[in-house]
Design a protein around this motif. Structure first.
Motif, PDB file in Angstrom:
ATOM      1  N   TYR A 372      -4.341  14.258 -10.482  1.00  0.00           N
ATOM      2  CA  TYR A 372      -5.011  14.158  -9.183  1.00  0.00           C
ATOM      3  C   TYR A 372      -6.198  13.194  -9.231  1.00  0.00           C
ATOM      4  N   GLY A 373      -6.924  13.134 -10.358  1.00  0.00           N
ATOM      5  CA  GLY A 373      -8.040  12.201 -10.468  1.00  0.00           C
ATOM      6  C   GLY A 373      -7.570  10.764 -10.334  1.00  0.00           C
ATOM      7  N   LEU A 374      -6.432  10.468 -10.947  1.00  0.00           N
ATOM      8  CA  LEU A 374      -5.854   9.135 -10.825  1.00  0.00           C
ATOM      9  C   LEU A 374      -5.423   8.871  -9.392  1.00  0.00           C
ATOM     10  N   GLY A 375      -4.839   9.873  -8.739  1.00  0.00           N
ATOM     11  CA  GLY A 375      -4.451   9.699  -7.341  1.00  0.00           C
ATOM     12  C   GLY A 375      -5.641   9.334  -6.475  1.00  0.00           C
ATOM     13  N   CYS A 376      -6.754  10.020  -6.677  1.00  0.00           N
ATOM     14  CA  CYS A 376      -7.973   9.720  -5.922  1.00  0.00           C
ATOM     15  C   CYS A 376      -8.448   8.294  -6.205  1.00  0.00           C
ATOM     16  N   PHE A 377      -8.404   7.903  -7.466  1.00  0.00           N
ATOM     17  CA  PHE A 377      -8.853   6.568  -7.869  1.00  0.00           C
ATOM     18  C   PHE A 377      -7.971   5.480  -7.249  1.00  0.00           C
ATOM     19  N   LEU A 378      -6.670   5.699  -7.224  1.00  0.00           N
ATOM     20  CA  LEU A 378      -5.757   4.714  -6.636  1.00  0.00           C
ATOM     21  C   LEU A 378      -5.937   4.624  -5.127  1.00  0.00           C
ATOM     22  N   LEU A 379      -6.200   5.749  -4.475  1.00  0.00           N
ATOM     23  CA  LEU A 379      -6.481   5.703  -3.042  1.00  0.00           C
ATOM     24  C   LEU A 379      -7.736   4.876  -2.784  1.00  0.00           C
ATOM     25  N   ALA A 380      -8.774   5.104  -3.577  1.00  0.00           N
ATOM     26  CA  ALA A 380      -9.998   4.314  -3.425  1.00  0.00           C
ATOM     27  C   ALA A 380      -9.726   2.837  -3.646  1.00  0.00           C
TER      28      ALA A 380
END
Length: 388
Positions: A372-380
């Motif tokens: 999920y942390g990576l998902g947030c980073f990719l969205l940003a």
């Protein structure tokens, strides 16, 4: 051992060649440099690096996830990663990203964790990617179960499902996407009813505090609960989930969709509340109003705030002079201080619901779930990439 990418920053390379005195001068000037937007190719490079790390680690997207127990890989943590992957795919249409997402859906037969009667927003989150993939290739099995699941909720009178604020990000975009896909306002109306109950009823008088324009994570944190410094407990990632929910709903809703003005008003109020809470280093703390309660850099909440602010800049909703330096500083902080050479992300708080959970948080700490942390980073990154 891996080291943060900050050692490749021109400031540090130049300082190394000039000596300690010059290092001090250059570090004094660093905040000015931090306000400059990165080049698009640099944003895409770090998005690719971090995503490649994950795809190498999880070559089979259907593999169960083992932490304290075994879980299927279409739970919310992985679903958030696929939100980010689809944002990366929209930025850089590599077939391998699309294939990886389709394989994930197929491995789970495009299903919801507990079937179409499941009302748990966490389990419905996978539907965001299912719908996106359906809109690329309109195979009915891709949307069948998530539509049936949400239809069951639309046809029900129950409105108290989202009793924790994470749920807004997990489920609201599913309702919005279905409302757009089927041109059916019933999805928008039901989404609003459940959202509004969370905002104004759960926890006694709602989980949203209009005075601070921030949200308590759930009923356990409404007053009289206080942080050690006497302030309210506003969890960074929890408020980040709300920001992401608003962005992802507003991004797809028609301009004349029901209740859109209220979502925009809430978004702008939260955007006004967040800048004064940013740390000098560019991150946000896990506790937004108590920097001493497990204080320190935290990437997942920071990434969600960057996602929200960069989106607002791209939509012309936020003032460029005020918000672009904030976004640039936060993005640079995440890249320089959080990204390992192999693409692993540091400073990601593990799962939980408050500052003390998932600790310690450091450059080398590994959260219980890395997705999920990576998902947030990719969205940003997907929104920072679009900035002019």
């Amino acid at each position: 051992m891996t080291y943060p990418l900050r050692f490749s920053c021109p400031v540090y390379r130049l300082a190394a060649s000039l000596g300690a005195w010059s290092l001090a001068l250059l570090l004094t000037a660093a905040p000015a440099l931090a306000q400059k937007l990165p080049r698009k190719k640099e944003v895409l490079k770090v998005m690719t690096l971090t995503n490649d790390y994950f795809m190498r680690k999880w070559p089979d997207p259907g593999q169960d996830i083992m932490t304290n127990k075994l879980r299927p890989s279409h739970i919310w943590t992985r679903a958030v990663y696929y939100e980010g992957l689809m944002a990366l795919y929209a930025t850089d249409k590599q077939p391998r990203y699309y294939d990886y997402a389709v394989d994930w859906g197929q491995k789970h037969q495009w299903g919801i964790r507990n079937g179409i009667t499941d009302r748990d927003a966490d389990n419905q989150c996978a539907g965001q990617t299912y719908i996106d993939l359906y809109q690329i290739d309109r195979k009915p099995e891709r949307i069948r179960d998530i539509k049936a699941c949400i239809d069951n909720m639309v046809q029900s009178d129950k409105v108290d499902d989202w009793h924790w604020i994470d749920a807004l990000q997990m489920a609201m975009p599913v309702f919005a996407k279905l409302g757009v896909e089927y041109k059916d306002d019933r999805y928008f109306e039901k989404m609003y009813q459940i959202y509004n109950y969370s905002k104004t009823q759960h926890g006694g008088s709602g989980l949203y505090n209009p005075q601070d324009a921030l949200w308590w994570r759930d009923k356990d944190f409404v007053p009289p609960y206080k942080e050690p410094n006497g302030e309210d407990c506003y969890w960074s990632r929890g408020n980040g989930w709300v920001v992401a929910a608003l962005v992802r709903v507003l991004d797809v809703m028609p301009k004349n969709a029901p209740h859109r003005p209220e979502y925009e008003q809430l978004y702008l109020a939260m955007m006004k509340a967040l800048p004064p809470l940013q740390r000098p280093d560019g991150f946000w703390n896990v506790s937004l109003h108590d920097a001493t309660h497990f204080g320190g850099k935290e990437l997942s909440g920071t990434a969600l705030f960057v996602y929200g602010m960069a989106w607002g800049l791209n939509q012309g909703l936020l003032d460029k002079a005020q918000y672009q330096p904030i976004v640039a500083k936060a993005w640079q902080a995440m890249v320089q201080d959080g990204v390992h050479k192999d693409g692993f992300l540091g400073f990601v708080q593990g799962t939980g619901k408050e500052p003390k959970d998932g600790q310690p948080v450091s450059f080398t700490s590994k959260p219980d779930f890395e997705d999920y942390g990576l998902g947030c980073f990719l969205l940003a990154g997907s929104e920072v990439y679009k900035l002019k």
